[in-house]
Design an enzyme around this catalytic site. Structure first.
Site, PDB file in Angstrom:
ATOM      1  CG  ASP A 245      13.954  17.261 -25.287  1.00 17.43           C
ATOM      2  OD1 ASP A 245      13.833  15.884 -25.195  1.00 17.43           O
ATOM      3  OD2 ASP A 245      13.620  18.206 -25.892  1.00 17.43           O
ATOM      4  CG  HIS A 246      16.608  15.815 -28.291  1.00 19.29           C
ATOM      5  ND1 HIS A 246      16.544  14.823 -29.111  1.00 19.29           N
ATOM      6  CD2 HIS A 246      15.362  16.361 -28.395  1.00 19.29           C
ATOM      7  CE1 HIS A 246      15.283  14.439 -29.703  1.00 19.29           C
ATOM      8  NE2 HIS A 246      14.544  15.521 -29.015  1.00 19.29           N
TER       9      HIS A 246
ATOM     10  CG  ASP B 194      19.020  11.864 -29.803  1.00 18.11           C
ATOM     11  OD1 ASP B 194      19.174  10.834 -30.360  1.00 18.11           O
ATOM     12  OD2 ASP B 194      18.418  12.849 -30.118  1.00 18.11           O
TER      13      ASP B 194
ATOM     14  CD  GLU C 206      14.996   9.667 -31.190  1.00 22.21           C
ATOM     15  OE1 GLU C 206      14.814  10.445 -30.449  1.00 22.21           O
ATOM     16  OE2 GLU C 206      14.982   9.785 -32.425  1.00 22.21           O
TER      17      GLU C 206
ATOM     18  N   GLY D 189       8.762  19.560 -34.966  1.00 26.40           N
ATOM     19  CA  GLY D 189       8.326  20.721 -35.517  1.00 26.40           C
ATOM     20  C   GLY D 189       7.194  20.593 -36.385  1.00 26.40           C
TER      21      GLY D 189
ATOM     22  N   GLY E 285       8.143  14.885 -31.061  1.00 27.32           N
ATOM     23  CA  GLY E 285       7.577  15.459 -31.960  1.00 27.32           C
ATOM     24  C   GLY E 285       6.166  15.353 -32.015  1.00 27.32           C
ATOM     25  N   GLY E 286       5.607  15.645 -30.773  1.00 29.51           N
ATOM     26  CA  GLY E 286       3.885  15.558 -30.515  1.00 29.51           C
ATOM     27  C   GLY E 286       3.383  16.686 -31.307  1.00 29.51           C
TER      28      GLY E 286
ATOM     29  CB  THR F 213       6.317  22.952 -32.554  1.00 31.18           C
ATOM     30  OG1 THR F 213       7.510  22.587 -32.894  1.00 31.18           O
ATOM     31  CG2 THR F 213       6.152  24.239 -33.822  1.00 31.18           C
TER      32      THR F 213
HETATM   33  P1  13P Z   1       7.545  19.172 -31.353  1.00 28.15           P
HETATM   34  O1  13P Z   1       8.182  20.601 -31.419  1.00 28.15           O
HETATM   35  O2  13P Z   1       7.176  18.725 -32.755  1.00 28.15           O
HETATM   36  O3  13P Z   1       6.296  19.281 -30.288  1.00 28.15           O
HETATM   37  O4  13P Z   1       8.772  18.159 -30.779  1.00 28.15           O
HETATM   38  C1  13P Z   1       9.367  18.306 -29.430  1.00 28.15           C
HETATM   39  C2  13P Z   1      10.157  17.451 -28.913  1.00 28.15           C
HETATM   40  O5  13P Z   1      10.004  16.173 -29.496  1.00 28.15           O
HETATM   41  C3  13P Z   1      11.200  17.713 -28.119  1.00 28.15           C
HETATM   42  O6  13P Z   1      12.055  16.599 -27.594  1.00 28.15           O
END
Ligand code: 13P
Length: 289
Positions: free
Chosen positions: A78-79, A100, A130, A175, A203-204, A227
């Protein structure tokens, strides 16, 4: 079975559902993902940040793959930031890496992503990148509009880079949101109809069930979650710590046996898993294998 993320998401795109991609960081969270996926017969993507140990998480995922060979999953960096970390993840056997470069200028983003695509594809690893920028919830009101993905640019980007899936900025943020989340469904609809690869929503958390379900219906195939699953785990952990519940028996009725550390951690991870299952159902990924 571990499969390339591009393949996992292509099926989701074809059948119209979303795959939950929680951030995992140790044995317990990875095991919880396999348990949730097995219980609901849902595919799953394990999102691992480099800081949580690329080789360690790869080994743990391989261990659970042997325990639950029927679970279709992807292991994704991730990222991905540093070039070395991305190559390390490919070497460790991840079935996908995200590079990213969303804060770079368009040309630099394309140039660096293309290089990783070449390396990753040589060994069958998928690449996520992205375009546009999904920022932090604390700055949501100031940064949301500036980062939105542009349709024409996205089409060109996918063609030039050869990525297997594209993370788009359509109004979410990482977050806790400062203000109300406001998603650009019309933009997402255009992106989903015209961009030939599956789409990823970062960012779900905190976006709300209604928005997320609609985002999946409109064409998102991977939803990143950190989060919310983390907070659900913390809440379950707090409740376990506060609980006076007696587990097992003490040596007599006056010395009840309290939950030990292992049981307390397990209670926290059960909270993480329950939240994950909620999202798997919301995204329609239940009973997909
Ligand atoms: P959230 O913490 O908003 O769910 O974001 C997680 C995310 O996008 C990890 O790449």
């Amino acid at each position: 079975m571990m499969i390339p993320m591009g393949e996992l998401l292509a099926k989701a795109k074809k059948e119209g559902y979303g795959v939950a991609a929680p951030n995992v960081f140790n044995r317990e969270t990875i095991e919880a993902c396999f348990l949730a996926a097995k219980k609901l017969r849902a595919p799953i993507i394990l999102d691992v940040a480099a800081v949580h140990g690329i080789y360690e998480c790869a080994d743990i995922a391989r261990y659970y793959e042997k325990q639950y060979p029927e679970v279709p999953f992807a292991l994704n960096l991730d990222h991905g930031g540093a070039y070395e970390d991305i190559v390390k993840a490919i070497h460790a056997g991840f079935s996908s890496v995200m590079i990213d470069r969303s804060t770079c200028a368009y040309e630099k983003n394309v140039e660096e992503v293309k290089e990783i695509v070449k390396i990753a594809h040589a060994v069958g690893t998928s690449v996520e990148a992205e375009l546009g920028h999904v920022g932090q919830g604390a700055e949501y009101e100031e940064t949301r509009d500036a980062g939105l993905t542009k349709l024409e640019e996205a089409l060109k980007y996918v063609e030039e880079t050869g990525v297997d899936c594209l993370a788009v900025a359509v109004g979410t943020s990482h977050g806790v949101y400062k203000g109300e989340p406001h998603l650009e469904f019309e933009l997402l609809d255009h992106l989903s109809k015209e961009v030939p690869v599956p789409l990823v929503l970062h960012g779900g958390s905190g976006t709300g069930d209604e928005n997320l379900a609609k985002a999946v219906r409109t064409g998102i195939q991977k939803v990143n979650l950190n989060t919310d699953v983390s907070e659900a785990g913390k809440q379950a952990l707090r409740e376990a710590l506060a609980s006076t519940e007696v587990h097992g028996s003490g040596k007599d009725e006056f010395t009840p046996k309290k939950m030990n550390l292992q049981q307390t951690i397990a209670a926290g991870v059960a909270g993480f898993q329950a939240e994950l299952e909620h999202y798997m159902k919301l995204f329609g990924s239940e009973n997909r294998w």
